[in-house]
Design a protein around this motif. Structure first.
Motif, PDB file in Angstrom:
ATOM      1  N   VAL A  10       0.625   5.781  -0.336  1.00 35.92           N
ATOM      2  CA  VAL A  10      -0.267   7.354  -0.575  1.00 35.92           C
ATOM      3  C   VAL A  10       0.401   7.939  -1.630  1.00 35.92           C
ATOM      4  O   VAL A  10       1.984   8.132  -1.755  1.00 35.92           O
ATOM      5  N   TYR A  11      -0.133   8.610  -2.646  1.00 37.81           N
ATOM      6  CA  TYR A  11       0.333   9.303  -3.733  1.00 37.81           C
ATOM      7  C   TYR A  11      -0.403  10.781  -3.803  1.00 37.81           C
ATOM      8  O   TYR A  11      -1.414  11.033  -3.571  1.00 37.81           O
ATOM      9  N   THR A  43      -3.539   0.208  -2.867  1.00 44.71           N
ATOM     10  CA  THR A  43      -3.488  -0.808  -2.164  1.00 44.71           C
ATOM     11  C   THR A  43      -3.653  -2.190  -2.933  1.00 44.71           C
ATOM     12  O   THR A  43      -4.386  -2.107  -3.909  1.00 44.71           O
ATOM     13  N   ASN A  78      -5.262  13.548  -2.924  1.00 42.00           N
ATOM     14  CA  ASN A  78      -4.222  12.233  -2.774  1.00 42.00           C
ATOM     15  C   ASN A  78      -5.080  10.862  -3.044  1.00 42.00           C
ATOM     16  O   ASN A  78      -6.095  11.028  -2.816  1.00 42.00           O
ATOM     17  N   GLU A 129       0.816  -1.149   0.043  1.00 42.67           N
ATOM     18  CA  GLU A 129      -0.072  -0.106  -0.024  1.00 42.67           C
ATOM     19  C   GLU A 129       0.832   1.226   0.116  1.00 42.67           C
ATOM     20  O   GLU A 129       2.270   1.234   0.426  1.00 42.67           O
ATOM     21  N   TYR A 156      -9.322   8.034  -4.904  1.00 43.80           N
ATOM     22  CA  TYR A 156      -8.773   9.472  -4.868  1.00 43.80           C
ATOM     23  C   TYR A 156     -10.190  10.265  -4.711  1.00 43.80           C
ATOM     24  O   TYR A 156     -11.060   9.934  -5.428  1.00 43.80           O
ATOM     25  N   LYS A 191       4.344   8.783  -5.722  1.00 45.92           N
ATOM     26  CA  LYS A 191       4.484   7.972  -4.251  1.00 45.92           C
ATOM     27  C   LYS A 191       5.058   8.970  -3.189  1.00 45.92           C
ATOM     28  O   LYS A 191       6.283   9.274  -3.387  1.00 45.92           O
ATOM     29  N   THR A 219      -4.944   6.868  -2.536  1.00 46.25           N
ATOM     30  CA  THR A 219      -4.438   5.603  -1.664  1.00 46.25           C
ATOM     31  C   THR A 219      -4.382   4.441  -2.692  1.00 46.25           C
ATOM     32  O   THR A 219      -5.479   4.187  -3.198  1.00 46.25           O
TER      33      THR A 219
END
Length: 350
Positions: free
Chosen positions: A249-250, A269, A265, A247, A279, A349, A267
């Protein structure tokens, strides 16, 4: 029970030990010495007990395998009837079930389930017993028998009458007001497969906007009789959470790169089913936003999904089942209703 549990358990038994035990008992039955080639004196009883345990285990697993083989249309098999297949790795997270419910003349059983933060997949086997010919709820008595896998030009009604049976139109769902809230289900689809005129398997695919873990659900199997009356069966069953394999966060490099929306942002997974991207979106121009028809990602082939409006009025894009590894840079390309390229969002990322 996991689908691979049986084969894993059996694979732990070394064939050499089984063969040795068989040789020991064969020697005893022929009146030969107990001190055989692979046997220490006095160990004959242990060899017999070991073989009995092995054979008992094989019998138990063979019976389980036969029971499972009776439902060859599980989650992966049902997906093979569509344009794509599920990854082989998803087998590790598919749970096998035996939960059942029965009405007077028909019954249903939850057979398999898969659950992660974006989807719940479930198969249900329905039996019409000696009374009913089963068909999906989107058909009617005048539909052709080809819809339930039979050849010929008869209608469902004609075929049922010829067999001395009645028609029962069946479906299954997880969607109720309570479960939509508890499980975060916002859309759902069904896929039906007739395994015989009186038996059917239904694949229910539920998309989730709420990624919180869940442990149980209730499947509602509904049936419509020829006179229009409806019967429902409720089958509670447990849900096992798929393992998270990665996983991140971007952050978007240009949140306003697509006309009509601003993105937040993302996410990302990864589970055995694939990669999920989520997002938030804020609509800045409704007409331009509604011109968006689809998205795709070059880093994550087969990524599919759309945008859903949450209860608070906010919008969230949820894209699922992308194949590949989680990338360091994620690109989401946007297309209009004529499939003309609009632009793209680049995510980095953190």
């Amino acid at each position: 029970m996991n689908r691979r549990m049986m084969e894993k358990a059996l694979s732990q038994i070394d064939d050499r030990f089984v063969q040795e035990s068989l040789e020991k008992i064969t020697a005893e039955n022929k009146g030969k010495s107990k001190a055989g080639k692979y046997e220490a004196p006095g160990s004959g009883d242990l060899g017999r007990k070991f073989l009995i345990l092995v054979l008992a285990a094989c019998l138990v697993f063979a019976l389980a395998a036969v029971a499972y083989a009776a439902n060859v249309w599980g989650i992966r098999e049902m997906f093979r009837t569509e344009l794509r297949e599920l990854p082989e790795a998803v087998v590790e997270d598919i749970q096998v079930h035996t939960e059942t419910a029965a009405a007077e003349d028909w019954s249903a059983r939850v057979t398999e389930s898969y659950c992660d933060g974006s989807k719940i997949l479930m198969t249900v086997a329905v039996s019409g017993g000696d009374r009913y010919v089963l068909a999906p709820t989107d058909l009617d008595p005048q539909s052709g028998v080809s819809f339930i896998g039979l050849s010929g030009t008869q209608t469902l009604e004609e075929y049922a009458r010829e067999q001395g049976k009645e028609l029962l139109f069946v479906g299954a769902s997880l969607m109720t007001q309570k479960q939509n809230e508890d499980l975060g289900i916002f859309t759902e689809s069904q896929n039906h497969r007739s395994t015989s005129p009186t038996e059917m398997v239904i694949l229910v695919e539920s998309d989730r906007s709420n990624a919180d873990p869940v442990e149980s659900a209730v499947c509602r199997v509904y049936a419509v009789k020829e006179d229009g009356t409806m019967e429902n069966l409720e089958i509670p069953f447990t849900l096992g959470a798929a393992s998270i394999q990665g996983e991140g966060v971007y952050v978007p490099t240009d949140p306003d790169a697509i006309p009509g929306i601003t993105v937040g942002n993302a996410t990302v997974t990864k589970t055995s089913l694939g990669v999920t991207v989520r997002y938030q979106e804020t609509i800045t121009d409704q007409k331009a936003a509604y011109n968006i028809m689809k998205t795709e990602s070059p880093e994550l082939p087969d990524l599919m999904g759309g945008t859903v409006q949450n209860d608070d009025g906010s919008w969230e894009t949820i894209l699922t089942m992308g194949q590949g590894e989680i990338p360091n840079q994620l690109t989401i390309r946007y297309y209009d209703w004529d499939e003309v390229y609009i632009g793209e969002i680049q995510f980095q990322k953190q």
